[in-house]
Design an enzyme around this catalytic site. Structure first.
Site, mmCIF file in Angstrom:
data_model
loop_
_atom_site.group_PDB
_atom_site.id
_atom_site.type_symbol
_atom_site.label_atom_id
_atom_site.label_comp_id
_atom_site.label_asym_id
_atom_site.label_seq_id
_atom_site.Cartn_x
_atom_site.Cartn_y
_atom_site.Cartn_z
ATOM 1 N N ASP A 1 0.611 -1.130 0.113
ATOM 2 C CA ASP A 1 0.153 -0.419 -0.108
ATOM 3 C C ASP A 1 0.718 0.738 -0.229
ATOM 4 O OD1 ASP A 1 -3.000 0.907 0.455
ATOM 5 O OD2 ASP A 1 -1.575 1.593 2.839
ATOM 6 N N GLU B 1 1.315 -0.179 -5.470
ATOM 7 C CA GLU B 1 0.016 0.420 -5.288
ATOM 8 C C GLU B 1 0.816 1.429 -5.586
ATOM 9 O OE1 GLU B 1 -3.764 3.270 -3.646
ATOM 10 O OE2 GLU B 1 -1.222 2.534 -2.620
HETATM 11 C C1 GLC Z 1 -4.000 3.375 -0.272
HETATM 12 C C2 GLC Z 1 -5.516 2.582 -0.556
HETATM 13 C C3 GLC Z 1 -6.423 4.182 -0.194
HETATM 14 C C4 GLC Z 1 -6.196 4.616 0.867
HETATM 15 C C5 GLC Z 1 -4.640 4.541 0.949
HETATM 16 C C6 GLC Z 1 -4.167 5.574 2.957
HETATM 17 O O1 GLC Z 1 -4.282 4.384 -1.403
HETATM 18 O O2 GLC Z 1 -5.481 1.806 -1.565
HETATM 19 O O3 GLC Z 1 -7.781 3.310 0.217
HETATM 20 O O4 GLC Z 1 -7.218 5.363 2.028
HETATM 21 O O5 GLC Z 1 -3.520 4.137 0.623
HETATM 22 O O6 GLC Z 1 -3.904 3.567 2.997
HETATM 23 C C1 GLC Z 2 -3.320 7.027 -2.421
HETATM 24 C C2 GLC Z 2 -3.176 7.703 -4.349
HETATM 25 C C3 GLC Z 2 -4.150 8.751 -4.393
HETATM 26 C C4 GLC Z 2 -5.202 7.723 -4.161
HETATM 27 C C5 GLC Z 2 -5.220 7.489 -2.605
HETATM 28 C C6 GLC Z 2 -6.272 7.128 -2.763
HETATM 29 O O1 GLC Z 2 -2.005 5.976 -2.732
HETATM 30 O O2 GLC Z 2 -1.787 8.070 -4.388
HETATM 31 O O3 GLC Z 2 -3.456 9.543 -5.176
HETATM 32 O O4 GLC Z 2 -5.889 8.584 -4.462
HETATM 33 O O5 GLC Z 2 -4.016 7.364 -2.423
HETATM 34 O O6 GLC Z 2 -7.345 7.661 -2.519
#
Ligand code: GLC
Ligand code: GLC
Length: 638
Positions: free
Chosen positions: A289, A331
């Site tokens: 993540d 991610e």
């Molecule tokens: C990632 C997850 C998102 C979350 C963020 C912080 O982007 O997909 O749902 O808000 O990380 O953990």
């Molecule tokens: C992710 C991305 C951001 C995304 C969010 C989750 O890690 O960097 O662009 O929108 O976290 O909403």
């Protein structure tokens, strides 16, 4: 002066000695031998990565020894069935490149209630064809301030509302028996503010305070804020949150998600232990993540820094030693030049493909395939041993993460175009079929992202006659470009936006909940009924999934662009083991013709695997509105 090899050798000898002294009699027998063999093989990589981040520290060798002790504990506790899986994966490292791979993603509570009742959904997952299931983080988290589980209070405990750690372990085993790999998140950029480390930090424990980035006043936060991007500006401006004692703490996302301080090697060692604990529950893929954010450096945007890559590769080396069957999925929702930097056999073997995702929606809005065609031709190829995860939408928002440099080559101004896309998808553009909701609308920067289910964004909510065809078209592209396709469960029966999140104070300020509806039983009941949109979507998807599974051409990720000479028709070929499939996708609501010349080197006619009929190519080809063709153009003896 010692050579690098000699230094590596010495460091290995030193840390192995420290480890065997510490673990005593454990350092005998088959488990140790297997561990030691992999240690010898992967130690150089681990050393190299950790040295690049922590090598200047006087206690560096202790850091190494601590990480290896953690790795040994992880391996020692690794259950026999997972060790067997490790061996199978090592024997067949390309297992995830198969044309049979298909992912699904869901929230445990919204899909089934809890982990036990999720077991009862396994027959459905198999019916759909899943071989990969990503469960949104099921770990212990604060009751309300949890970001859907992405604020973890303990990586060793399951959220009691969902069940127990044993339930999770049993579910993983049950899925594995049915050929479905469990995917769990490794949320390693931050913990919740209710994690033991956070609670102890607030209570004044200096060691725990050093796990986070806490500042006495605004001096450094102001300096960092000058160059970092605001990720959740609705929650707090900049990257910091004020604690009740007046100090400031780094919070990239929500104020209750405290960023971990990886400049402190104790954080890396501790998190390596948490990672292996998750792996040993039976997760086969870890979704890494928020990879972009884990290293901070003043004067930079604190994203995608070299140390972030080194740390992920170090985590990967720990896995190669202690949980070798595991894959990492990146991610990184960032500039496409940066997304690919996380993808390598020694870093993250698979990765979300946010560019393809965003451009699918872009193409639906513009009816012009230019940017998507370019992305497939220039940005789709990946190193051997890695793969994309291709998705239509996720649990997160849709951000327009294409490169401005790419867009300008097609005469498209990035900033203006994003404004158009935002208006289009939140239905502020005349004639739009989409019913999305803005996410983190930031007037200061003009930035905004989009929330919405696939069906609502594609026109089903609005009653548009082409909605079902659009939904199938998007999935049909994601299923055929190469890599692991990933379905957000619910989209396969056309689930619409769910505005009831607005009634829940814990969710109301986060519009992503609009596209995280509860499993819609009524729609699932219609899935065999062709008179319903749910039935047409489900049956159409099932047909594509089945066809894909029987096509060797869809193995792996290699793709060649095919220029259709029609601005509304996307084209590419997939070729493998003597099979060639030409994919043509009409992104407009009108019939579109591709002239005869483009098929000059193709057979006189080809079999459309989806429509199950022969299509003549000599006179050119006309596609129906939103038609998707998978044309088998393999050379066949007449
Ligand atoms: C990632 C997850 C998102 C979350 C963020 C912080 O982007 O997909 O749902 O808000 O990380 O953990
Ligand atoms: C992710 C991305 C951001 C995304 C969010 C989750 O890690 O960097 O662009 O929108 O976290 O909403």
């Amino acid at each position: 002066m010692l050579t690098i090899d000699q230094q590596t050798h010495l460091a290995l000898a030193h840390t192995r000695h420290a480890l065997t002294r510490q673990i005593g009699r454990q350092a005998r027998g088959a488990a140790w031998e297997a561990f030691d063999a992999r240690l010898t093989r992967h130690f150089p990589a681990l050393l190299h990565e950790l040295a690049s981040v922590y090598g200047e520290r006087p206690d560096f060798l202790d850091v190494l020894a601590r990480v290896l002790a953690t790795a040994w504990q992880g391996w020692r506790q690794r259950p026999a069935d997972l060790r067997a899986l490790d061996a199978a994966r090592e024997a067949e490292p390309d297992w995830f490149q198969s044309e049979r791979m298909l992912g699904g993603v869901c929230y445990v509570d919204l899909c089934a209630g809890n982990l036990r009742s999720l077991m009862a959904r396994i027959p459905y997952f198999k019916e759909l064809g899943l071989t990969y299931l990503h469960l949104m983080p099921p770990f212990k988290c604060p009751a309300d301030r949890s970001d859907g589980g992405y604020a973890v209070s303990s990586y060793r405990e399951v959220n009691p509302a969902l069940g127990t750690i044993d339930d999770l372990r049993e579910l993983a085993a049950a899925l594995r028996r049915e050929g479905i790999s469990l995917v769990l998140d490794f949320i390693f950029n931050h913990t919740s503010d209710e994690h033991d480390w956070a609670v102890s930090a607030i209570a004044g424990d200096p060691a725990c305070q050093d796990f986070y980035l806490i500042f006495p006043d605004r001096r450094l936060p102001d300096a960092y804020d000058r160059t970092v991007r605001e990720i959740f500006p609705d929650q707090h401006p900049g990257a910091f949150t004020q604690l009740s004692d007046g100090r400031w703490i780094w919070t990239t996302f929500n104020s209750f998600q405290w960023d971990l301080n990886y400049a402190n090697p104790a954080v890396f060692a501790a998190m390596a232990g948490e990672m292996l604990a998750i792996a040993n529950l039976g997760a086969e893929i870890l979704r890494m993540d928020a990879v972009a954010f884990i290293w901070k450096q003043l004067g930079t945007d604190c994203e995608n820094l070299p140390q972030a890559h080194a740390l992920i590769r170090a985590f990967n080396a720990v896995c190669r030693i202690a949980a070798p069957g595991l894959l990492f999925k990146s991610e990184a929702i960032v500039h496409p030049d940066q997304v690919v930097k996380y993808i390598a056999p020694e870093e993250c073997q698979i990765s979300y493909n946010p560019l393809q995702m965003a451009l699918l929606w872009n193409t639906l809005a513009t009816r012009e395939v230019n940017l998507l065609q370019q992305a497939l031709e220039e940005r789709h190829a990946l190193p051997a041993g890695t793969a994309w995860v291709n998705y239509v939408r996720s649990h997160d928002d849709i951000g327009w993460t294409f490169a401005d440099e790419d867009a300008i080559r097609e005469g498209i101004q990035g900033f203006d175009h994003r404004q158009f896309l935002n208006r289009f998808y939140v239905n502020r553009f005349p004639g739009s079929f989409a019913r999305g909701v803005p996410f983190q609308d930031n007037p200061a920067t003009g930035d905004c992202r989009i929330s919405g289910t696939c069906a609502s964004l594609a026109g089903l909510e609005q009653g548009d006659t082409h909605a079902v065809a659009r939904i199938l078209l998007l999935h049909g592209v994601a299923l055929s470009t190469g890599g692991i396709p990933l379905i957000y469960l619910g989209d396969e029966v056309g689930t619409l936006n769910d505005p009831t999140y607005l009634d829940d104070p814990a969710k109301a300020s986060d519009s992503r909940w609009v596209h995280r509806p509860r499993r819609a039983e009524a729609l699932h009941a219609q899935r065999s009924d062709p008179a319903t949109p749910a039935g047409r979507i489900y049956q159409g998807l099932r047909r594509m999934i089945e066809q894909r599974r029987s096509c060797p051409a869809f193995t792996g990720g290699t793709l060649t662009g095919f220029r259709s000479r029609n601005p509304g028709v996307l084209g590419y070929t997939r070729t493998r083991l003597g099979q060639q499939v030409l994919v043509l996708a009409n992104f407009s609501e009108f019939g579109q013709h591709c002239p005869a010349e483009v098929f000059a080197t193709q057979p006189a006619s080809a079999f459309d695997l989806l429509g199950a009929r022969q299509r003549p190519l000599r006179e050119g080809l006309t596609l129906a509105p939103y038609e998707l063709l998978w044309l088998d153009c393999s050379d066949r003896p007449d």
